[in-house]
Design an enzyme around this catalytic site. Structure first.
Site, PDB file in Angstrom:
ATOM      1  N   ASN A 136      31.340  35.823  41.387  1.00 20.37           N
ATOM      2  CA  ASN A 136      31.256  34.910  40.245  1.00 20.37           C
ATOM      3  C   ASN A 136      29.843  34.747  39.697  1.00 20.37           C
ATOM      4  OD1 ASN A 136      31.207  33.734  42.906  1.00 20.37           O
ATOM      5  ND2 ASN A 136      30.940  31.754  41.954  1.00 20.37           N
ATOM      6  N   GLN A 184      37.822  35.584  39.823  1.00 17.70           N
ATOM      7  CA  GLN A 184      37.060  36.125  38.688  1.00 17.70           C
ATOM      8  C   GLN A 184      37.576  37.479  38.225  1.00 17.70           C
ATOM      9  OE1 GLN A 184      34.484  34.620  37.094  1.00 17.70           O
ATOM     10  NE2 GLN A 184      34.364  32.833  38.416  1.00 17.70           N
ATOM     11  N   SER A 204      43.243  31.281  40.244  1.00 12.69           N
ATOM     12  CA  SER A 204      42.993  29.949  39.725  1.00 12.69           C
ATOM     13  C   SER A 204      43.348  29.895  38.243  1.00 12.69           C
ATOM     14  CB  SER A 204      41.502  29.644  39.920  1.00 12.69           C
ATOM     15  OG  SER A 204      41.207  28.349  39.479  1.00 12.69           O
ATOM     16  N   HIS A 206      41.828  27.960  35.734  1.00  9.31           N
ATOM     17  CA  HIS A 206      40.806  27.700  34.710  1.00  9.31           C
ATOM     18  C   HIS A 206      39.878  28.868  34.423  1.00  9.31           C
ATOM     19  CE1 HIS A 206      37.383  26.462  37.492  1.00  9.31           C
ATOM     20  NE2 HIS A 206      38.410  26.525  38.307  1.00  9.31           N
ATOM     21  N   THR A 242      53.886  16.897  46.011  1.00  8.42           N
ATOM     22  CA  THR A 242      54.664  17.158  44.801  1.00  8.42           C
ATOM     23  C   THR A 242      53.923  18.143  43.909  1.00  8.42           C
ATOM     24  OG1 THR A 242      55.660  14.987  44.951  1.00  8.42           O
ATOM     25  CG2 THR A 242      55.702  16.040  42.774  1.00  8.42           C
ATOM     26  N   CYS A 334      30.758  26.218  39.926  1.00  6.95           N
ATOM     27  CA  CYS A 334      31.856  25.526  40.597  1.00  6.95           C
ATOM     28  C   CYS A 334      31.342  24.694  41.756  1.00  6.95           C
ATOM     29  CB  CYS A 334      32.876  26.524  41.109  1.00  6.95           C
ATOM     30  SG  CYS A 334      33.099  27.876  39.992  1.00  6.95           S
TER      31      CYS A 334
HETATM   32  N1  PLP Z   1      36.341  31.381  43.926  1.00  9.61           N
HETATM   33  C1  PLP Z   1      35.600  31.849  42.909  1.00  9.61           C
HETATM   34  C2  PLP Z   1      35.184  33.277  42.918  1.00  9.61           C
HETATM   35  C3  PLP Z   1      35.231  31.003  41.856  1.00  9.61           C
HETATM   36  O1  PLP Z   1      34.494  31.486  40.851  1.00  9.61           O
HETATM   37  C4  PLP Z   1      35.642  29.657  41.888  1.00  9.61           C
HETATM   38  C5  PLP Z   1      35.252  28.755  40.795  1.00  9.61           C
HETATM   39  O2  PLP Z   1      35.867  28.647  39.810  1.00  9.61           O
HETATM   40  C6  PLP Z   1      36.434  29.230  42.974  1.00  9.61           C
HETATM   41  C7  PLP Z   1      36.746  30.107  43.985  1.00  9.61           C
HETATM   42  C8  PLP Z   1      36.899  27.821  43.078  1.00  9.61           C
HETATM   43  O3  PLP Z   1      37.907  27.593  42.156  1.00  9.61           O
HETATM   44  P1  PLP Z   1      38.497  26.120  41.913  1.00  9.61           P
HETATM   45  O4  PLP Z   1      37.484  25.450  41.040  1.00  9.61           O
HETATM   46  O5  PLP Z   1      39.815  26.351  41.236  1.00  9.61           O
HETATM   47  O6  PLP Z   1      38.632  25.459  43.212  1.00  9.61           O
END
Ligand code: PLP
Length: 388
Positions: A136, A184, A204, A206, A242, A334
């Site tokens: 990331n 990513q 994920s 977002h 839930t 993050c």
């Molecule tokens: N793993 C990677 C490679 C990330 O870039 C991120 C951040 O978005 C995460 C894990 C953690 O994701 P989350 O914010 O959904 O917990």
């Protein structure tokens, strides 16, 4: 998503009609996600974040194997890369404190984890390898299918040895599995489990223009997995709580739209914008240095540009850019707003000063050429202001 906050407000665990609407939406979303990753519906579990899925994969597999094979945690070993997201690293450290042996693999100076390094780290009692698909911070694409093949070969060789009854050591009875954090990668790369030879994968919402606060773990049914969150027995008794129906529906839709976007060549446009940004930066700020694999290399994902402005203070530069409306990051966005020096750049062997002088531009589907020009225009003065 919106009907599931309003007229279809049912709880999927309820047996009345409202609940049935919710469960149908949940089933459809699971089916769609399963198709995206090329797995069975029952191999998809929804979680509250990718962090939870990463935590669960490591903890759940280690504890699952310890339980199934009646082995103490202290007899187990896992391999993770040193450039993982903290969601993996922090759990690896917790497992270490519970007695599990952990090997942290350093990257090359471009930020790549090699298959050879993974192979050399595997021991007879290694039960899990976890390496992220795309980093990331520097956008390095790891050779995930090669790593998956090594894990598969090791698993096969253990089975063969067991069959031949050549070895009695307890460790040879243990399986080995491969987990990848693909958060990513999902936007850009083939994430079908068969293709990347992974047994478990984290995703994920977002990072693909889906909702925040929802993620998932895809995991082969053959992998022993202890639940991390226990209670009401949702998600086939593996992840209680839930389900976030609106979030899950949104996540599944975001994956579908990602497939369409990928096919339309969207990544190429982002890559061109990134190329223009880097050319502009280099011509106006000659001391700028690229962190991570070369932009034209197949080892770098399209949206990431991580730059070291030698002698500058990265945190001040971020603030100065923010004041003129340019949003960038240092380290991992993050990590709760932290501007701790990046563990990724440190692991790549960068000096502390260079790590502190580095910032990351993450490009997206909505960025325009005008925005790139604007950044190139304002950046040189700002860099000069925050440099020694
Ligand atoms: N793993 C990677 C490679 C990330 O870039 C991120 C951040 O978005 C995460 C894990 C953690 O994701 P989350 O914010 O959904 O917990």
């Amino acid at each position: 998503m919106s009907p599931f906050w309003g007229e279809k407000f049912g709880n999927p665990s309820s047996i009345h009609g409202f609940g049935r609407d919710a469960i149908m939406a949940l089933d459809e979303a699971r089916e769609s996600v399963a198709r995206f990753f090329g797995v069975k519906d029952g191999e998809v579990y929804f979680t509250g974040s990718a962090t939870e899925a990463d935590n669960w994969a490591l903890w759940g597999i280690a504890h699952g194997i310890a339980k199934k094979y009646k082995t103490p945690l202290s007899a187990l070993h896992i391999v993770v890369s040193a450039i993982e997201h903290k969601a993996v690293l922090a759990m690896a450290q917790r497992l270490e404190s519970e007695g599990v042996g952990v090997t942290y693999i350093s990257p090359t100076n471009e930020g790549l984890i090699t298959a050879e390094a993974i192979k050399a780290a595997i021991r007879p009692n290694t039960i899990l390898v976890s390496v992220m698909y795309v980093n990331n911070e520097v956008g390095a694409i790891n050779p995930i299918a090669q790593i998956g093949r090594i894990v598969e070969q090791e698993r096969q060789s253990r089975l063969n040895q067991q069959k031949a009854n050549q070895l009695q050591a307890i460790s040879y009875k243990l399986p080995i599995h491969f987990h990848t954090d693909a958060v990513q990668a999902v936007q850009f790369l083939d994430c079908r489990l068969d293709y990347i030879k992974a047994d478990a994968l984290t995703f994920s919402g977002h990072k693909i223009y889906g909702p925040k606060g929802v993620g998932g773990l895809v995991i082969r049914e053959s992998v022993p997995l202890e639940p991390l969150i226990i209670g009401g027995g949702q998600e086939a008794d593996k992840r209680s709580g839930t389900e976030n129906i609106a979030g899950i529906v949104g996540l599944a839709k975001a994956l579908e739209l990602t497939t369409v976007w990928r096919a339309s060549g969207g990544a190429e446009k982002i890559k061109q914008l990134r190329g223009a940004l880097w050319q502009g930066i280099k011509s106006k700020v000659p001391k700028a240095m690229l962190n991570g694999p070369a932009l034209e290399s197949p080892d770098r994902v399209a949206n990431n540009l991580n730059v070291c402005f030698k002698g500058a203070d990265g945190e001040s530069l971020l603030i100065a850019l923010d004041l003129v409306g340019v949003a960038c990051s240092a380290g991992s966005a993050c990590a709760a707003g932290a501007t701790e020096p990046s563990h990724v750049l440190q692991a790549m062997g960068r000096s502390e000063a260079d790590v502190r002088a580095s910032i990351r531009f993450g490009l997206g589907r909505q960025n325009t050429e005008e925005e790139i020009e604007q950044v190139i225009k304002v950046l040189p003065d700002l860099v000069a202001k925050v440099s020694r």
